[in-house]
Motif scaffolding. Structure first.
Motif, short mmCIF file in Angstrom:
data_model
loop_
_atom_site.label_atom_id
_atom_site.label_comp_id
_atom_site.label_asym_id
_atom_site.label_seq_id
_atom_site.Cartn_x
_atom_site.Cartn_y
_atom_site.Cartn_z
N VAL A 392 40.46 41.78 44.36
CA VAL A 392 41.69 42.55 44.57
C VAL A 392 42.99 41.68 44.34
CG1 VAL A 392 40.69 44.46 45.78
CG2 VAL A 392 41.73 42.70 46.94
N SER A 393 44.05 42.02 43.58
CA SER A 393 45.37 41.47 43.79
C SER A 393 46.05 41.59 45.16
CB SER A 393 46.18 41.69 42.77
OG SER A 393 47.69 41.28 42.96
N HIS A 394 46.72 40.42 45.77
CA HIS A 394 47.50 41.12 46.98
C HIS A 394 49.01 40.77 46.79
CE1 HIS A 394 44.32 40.68 50.48
NE2 HIS A 394 43.98 40.43 49.26
N ALA A 395 49.29 40.69 45.27
CA ALA A 395 50.65 40.81 44.82
C ALA A 395 51.16 42.24 44.34
CB ALA A 395 50.66 39.94 43.57
N SER A 396 50.07 43.19 44.11
CA SER A 396 50.25 44.47 43.46
C SER A 396 49.19 45.27 43.63
CB SER A 396 50.62 44.14 41.91
OG SER A 396 49.46 43.79 41.39
N HIS A 397 49.13 46.75 42.96
CA HIS A 397 48.12 47.57 43.20
C HIS A 397 47.27 47.28 41.86
CE1 HIS A 397 50.86 49.51 45.77
NE2 HIS A 397 49.92 50.48 46.31
N LEU A 398 46.81 46.24 41.81
CA LEU A 398 45.87 45.91 40.62
C LEU A 398 44.77 45.24 41.35
CD1 LEU A 398 48.65 44.02 38.31
CD2 LEU A 398 47.55 46.41 38.10
N VAL A 399 43.51 45.23 40.30
CA VAL A 399 42.27 44.72 40.89
C VAL A 399 41.52 44.19 39.45
CG1 VAL A 399 40.86 46.90 40.52
CG2 VAL A 399 39.90 45.21 42.06
N TYR A 400 41.01 43.05 39.56
CA TYR A 400 40.59 42.43 38.59
C TYR A 400 38.89 42.50 38.73
CZ TYR A 400 45.17 40.96 37.86
OH TYR A 400 46.52 41.24 37.61
N LEU A 414 45.03 50.71 40.29
CA LEU A 414 44.51 51.50 41.24
C LEU A 414 45.47 52.73 41.30
CD1 LEU A 414 43.52 49.02 44.13
CD2 LEU A 414 42.18 49.95 42.40
N GLU A 415 46.56 52.87 40.97
CA GLU A 415 47.50 54.22 40.95
C GLU A 415 47.45 54.79 39.88
OE1 GLU A 415 49.06 54.98 43.80
OE2 GLU A 415 48.14 53.39 44.90
N SER A 416 47.43 54.28 38.71
CA SER A 416 47.42 55.11 37.37
C SER A 416 46.03 55.42 36.80
CB SER A 416 48.37 54.55 36.31
OG SER A 416 47.76 53.34 35.85
N GLY A 417 45.07 54.07 37.25
CA GLY A 417 43.77 54.30 36.66
C GLY A 417 43.61 53.69 35.36
N ALA A 418 44.92 53.10 34.66
CA ALA A 418 44.79 52.38 33.66
C ALA A 418 44.11 51.12 33.72
CB ALA A 418 46.23 52.17 33.07
N VAL A 419 43.18 50.90 32.45
CA VAL A 419 42.48 49.69 32.38
C VAL A 419 42.95 48.73 31.28
CG1 VAL A 419 40.14 48.70 32.17
CG2 VAL A 419 40.65 50.89 33.23
N GLU A 420 42.94 47.13 31.30
CA GLU A 420 43.47 46.56 30.13
C GLU A 420 42.67 45.39 30.39
OE1 GLU A 420 47.37 44.37 28.58
OE2 GLU A 420 47.73 45.53 30.33
N THR A 421 42.12 44.82 29.27
CA THR A 421 41.67 43.62 29.09
C THR A 421 42.43 42.41 29.12
OG1 THR A 421 39.77 44.31 27.98
CG2 THR A 421 39.93 42.21 27.88
N VAL A 422 42.44 41.44 30.16
CA VAL A 422 43.79 40.60 30.25
C VAL A 422 43.19 39.25 29.99
CG1 VAL A 422 45.14 42.17 31.74
CG2 VAL A 422 43.24 40.79 32.77
N LEU A 423 41.83 38.87 30.16
CA LEU A 423 41.45 37.74 29.87
C LEU A 423 40.15 37.70 29.17
CD1 LEU A 423 41.40 36.20 33.56
CD2 LEU A 423 43.22 35.81 32.02
N ASN A 424 40.22 36.70 28.25
CA ASN A 424 38.85 36.69 27.48
C ASN A 424 38.42 35.25 27.45
OD1 ASN A 424 38.69 39.06 25.63
ND2 ASN A 424 40.80 38.32 24.91
N LEU A 425 37.15 35.09 28.01
CA LEU A 425 36.80 33.84 28.74
C LEU A 425 36.06 33.14 27.74
CD1 LEU A 425 35.51 35.56 32.31
CD2 LEU A 425 37.81 34.58 31.58
N ASP A 426 35.82 31.81 28.11
CA ASP A 426 34.92 30.76 27.53
C ASP A 426 33.57 30.46 28.01
OD1 ASP A 426 36.81 30.37 25.28
OD2 ASP A 426 37.78 28.77 26.24
N VAL A 427 33.48 31.32 29.09
CA VAL A 427 32.24 31.22 30.08
C VAL A 427 31.81 32.61 30.44
CG1 VAL A 427 33.06 28.95 30.91
CG2 VAL A 427 33.44 30.96 32.36
#
Length: 447
Positions: A392-400, A414-427
């Motif tokens: 969970v983020s401690h800067a906002s209502h977001l969870v990763y 967590l408020e709107s339920g919106a989901v977005e891919t924010v990181l594409n990983l090399d691992v």
């Protein structure tokens, strides 16, 4: 309500170097593309007092431990860039944010090692205000080797690591307690060596350290069955009290604003101050209870706890001495794989094995809101020790939340339920820890 945790990062010049750390480990550090350093920008050094005030606006960073690889990678959550990756000698068994979220603490249980990554997001208190600095991340000089580091907790401004010890080598369990300054300066911290090995737990609460006790003559289990209270005095921990109330098969711990709690086979041991003295009391399992409370979740400013027994949730009121089941599944058959409170204590979160995120609305009587389809990949073919994890983020209502099939991370509002891919990983992600400034990112939401 908010936990005290800290961690994050940013990177400077592209450079390759090798560091030799304590404990005989060498770490290859490969630093990626430069990122902007705002440390001289007054807009990123807003003053704020200890209660309110504004931190620089950033979503923070995410530390990702690679699955079955001796590597951790740091990402910027504002733009999705990889900031740095650190090749280590051993795969991480767990990663955590330190007490103020500046450092990522990397446990390597089987190798008896603990290291840290400095996120470069630095918050320091000066006189009557907080100073903020955003600078390059680095592999910290901090090292805290010990026998089988396993459990990590935070209390106030301190990070607490419980080392299980090693029966085969005759090594007793230990507890290491570290301030943010210890992590920053590679100071020794405060150490307590226990009487024998044990799969135990420890909690810092106020000026006291609570640590578990196991009967060294009982070879039937490595789990402790008592708790003791210690106080740091003249350079060592002094035992002040061993609580008579037994906690057989002790596993799992948490705290609330008045005390600490430990899971037992027959209930939950709660310890709190009463008339100037600490007392230990048992909340017994209710009639018909199946399993045992093996994990506990709480918040330092909260007034209730959530206990987990065989995937079932139980709401525990330590003041009233009650325990009652929580319905998080509804009419759907689900298997939980991860749990936790959000940063402000508005929701308790449950991530299930299909990638759905369930939010229990605390102010609405812990009612379950509509599940969020957070991870859309087919997770059925994953190895047993690989699954999505959340931080969970401690800067906002977001969870990763990680997607170990797509090797990506999604951001869930967590408020709107919106989901977005924010990181594409090399691992392939195995463990993650959010790092950043608490309350730093303004995010529209409805209460």
């Amino acid at each position: 309500m908010a936990w005290q945790h800290t961690f994050s990062s940013a990177l400077g010049l592209s450079v390759f170097l090798v560091l030799s750390g304590c404990g005989g480990s060498s770490t290859e550090i490969v630093e990626r593309d430069p990122v902007e350093d705002h440390s001289d920008d007054p807009d990123h050094q807003d003053e704020h007092d200890s209660a309110h005030g504004d931190a620089p606006e950033t979503k923070g960073r995410l530390l990702v431990a690679a699955y079955d690889e001796a590597e951790v990678v740091l990402y910027d959550l504002d733009d999705g860039d990889e900031l740095a990756h650190y090749e280590m000698n051993n795969p991480a068994s767990a990663v955590y944010a330190s007490a103020n979220h500046r450092f990522g603490v990397v446990l390597q249980r089987d190798a008896d090692e603990v290291n840290a990554v400095d996120s470069g997001l630095i918050r320091e208190y000066h006189d009557d205000h907080w100073d903020y600095t955003i600078t390059s991340p680095s592999f910290a000089d901090f090292s805290a080797p010990g026998p089988r580091p396993t459990h990590f907790t935070t209390g106030g401004e301190r990070s607490v690591i419980f080392y299980d010890g090693n029966a085969d080598l005759g090594e007793a369990a230990q507890v290491g307690v570290f301030s943010e300054a210890d992590l920053a300066d590679n100071s020794g911290g405060q150490w307590l060596t226990l009487d024998t090995h044990q799969h135990g737990a420890a909690r810092q609460f106020g000026d006291f350290l609570f640590a578990t006790v196991r009967d060294a003559n009982d070879e039937s289990t490595t789990l402790p069955d008592q708790v003791a209270r210690y106080h740091w005095h003249d350079g060592e921990y002094e035992l002040e009290q061993t609580f008579d109330t037994l906690c057989p098969g002790l596993h799992g711990s948490a705290q609330w604003h008045h005390g600490v709690a430990f899971g037992c086979t027959d209930g939950v041991l709660v310890i709190h101050e009463e008339n100037g003295e600490f007392v230990g009391e048992k909340i017994a399992n209710p009639e018909g209870f199946e399993g045992r409370i093996g994990s506990l979740y709480g918040m330092s400013e909260g007034d209730v706890l959530v206990g987990i027994a065989s995937g079932e949730l139980h709401l525990i009121d330590p003041e009233a001495g009650t325990m009652e089941p929580l319905d998080w599944r509804g009419d759907v058959e689900r298997t939980a794989i991860s749990y936790g409170f959000d940063a402000e204590g508005e929701h308790f979160l449950v991530l299930d094995s299909t990638g759905d995120l369930i939010r229990l609305e605390i102010v609405d009587g812990w009612a379950a809101r509509e599940p969020i389809d957070a991870v859309t990949s087919d997770l059925s073919g994953l190895a047993e020790d690989l699954r999505p994890v959340m931080s969970v983020s401690h800067a906002s209502h977001l969870v990763y939340i990680t997607d170990p099939v797509a090797n990506s991370v999604v951001e869930v509002d967590l408020e709107s339920g919106a989901v977005e891919t924010v990181l594409n990983l090399d691992v392939t992600p195995a463990k993650v820890a959010w790092l950043g400034f608490e309350g730093a990112f303004e995010h529209d939401h409805e209460h």
